[in-house]
Design an enzyme around this catalytic site. Structure first.
Site, PDB file in Angstrom:
ATOM      1  N   CYS A  39       0.898  -0.694   0.009  1.00  0.00           N
ATOM      2  CA  CYS A  39      -0.214  -0.054   0.246  1.00  0.00           C
ATOM      3  C   CYS A  39       0.944   1.152   0.127  1.00  0.00           C
ATOM      4  O   CYS A  39       1.330   1.231   0.742  1.00  0.00           O
ATOM      5  CB  CYS A  39      -0.766  -0.164   0.889  1.00  0.00           C
ATOM      6  SG  CYS A  39      -2.108   1.286   1.015  1.00  0.00           S
TER       7      CYS A  39
ATOM      8  N   CYS B 245      -0.272   4.165   2.529  1.00  0.00           N
ATOM      9  CA  CYS B 245       0.181   3.884   3.990  1.00  0.00           C
ATOM     10  C   CYS B 245       1.440   4.160   4.525  1.00  0.00           C
ATOM     11  O   CYS B 245       1.791   4.591   5.084  1.00  0.00           O
ATOM     12  CB  CYS B 245      -0.415   2.223   4.093  1.00  0.00           C
ATOM     13  SG  CYS B 245      -2.120   2.366   4.050  1.00  0.00           S
TER      14      CYS B 245
END
Length: 181
Positions: free
Chosen positions: A131, A134
């Site tokens: 991700c 993130c």
């Protein structure tokens, strides 16, 4: 199961993985809590029961019960956030980025351990789960907390090693299963 016993499960075709695991185990770049919590969070992210058991057994002797629970929390909350924010990032329809996530994630604000350690664990799990949103968010928080780039890089390197251990062991199991047929 110990890290040495786990290392014995890594097949010869993954000798580099075995050597990296040995190097990682003796690396002292991170504090003990940061290192062993990272081991637990990343092992959980691999979803490999043997890897999870080995790293939790090693970490349990080094971490408080609170830190062990926080490492598990980092893996669990990132499992949720990484899916959601990866979708928001990758979806062509940018409307999703303007919508409230409506996901509880209080543990990030109050992990029960040093916030920088929790952020390091979250970054490493986010790297395993792929991700980018993130990764950027946690890396920014770590920079703001004055965590050295070498520590951040070490955390991601450890995540890569732990993931490669799980893949090598799984590949060995497939090879054994196919040979038995």
């Amino acid at each position: 199961m110990s890290i040495e016993q786990l290392k014995d499960q890594i097949p010869d075709f993954a000798k580099d993985v075995r050597l990296n695991l040995s190097s990682m185990a003796s690396d002292e770049t991170l504090s003990p809590q940061a290192k062993y919590g990272l081991f637990v969070a990343c092992a959980i992210a691999t979803r490999n029961p043997m890897v999870m058991a080995a790293f939790e057994a090693v970490a349990a002797a080094q971490l408080s019960a609170t830190a062990l629970a926080a490492a598990k929390s980092a893996a669990a909350i990132m499992a949720m956030n990484n899916v959601y924010y990866r979708f928001v990032h990758l979806a062509s329809n940018k409307e999703y980025a303007t919508m409230p996530a409506r996901l509880r994630m209080n543990v990030i604000a109050n992990p029960g351990v040093d916030k920088a350690d929790f952020e390091l664990w979250s970054l490493a799990v986010s790297a395993i789960n792929g991700c980018g949103t993130c990764i950027d968010a946690h890396e920014k928080v770590l920079q703001e907390a004055a965590v050295p780039a070498a520590s951040i890089q070490t955390a991601v390197r450890f995540a890569a090693i732990i993931q490669s251990v799980a893949v090598a062991i799984e590949a060995a199991g497939v090879t054994v299963a196919l040979a038995a047929e």
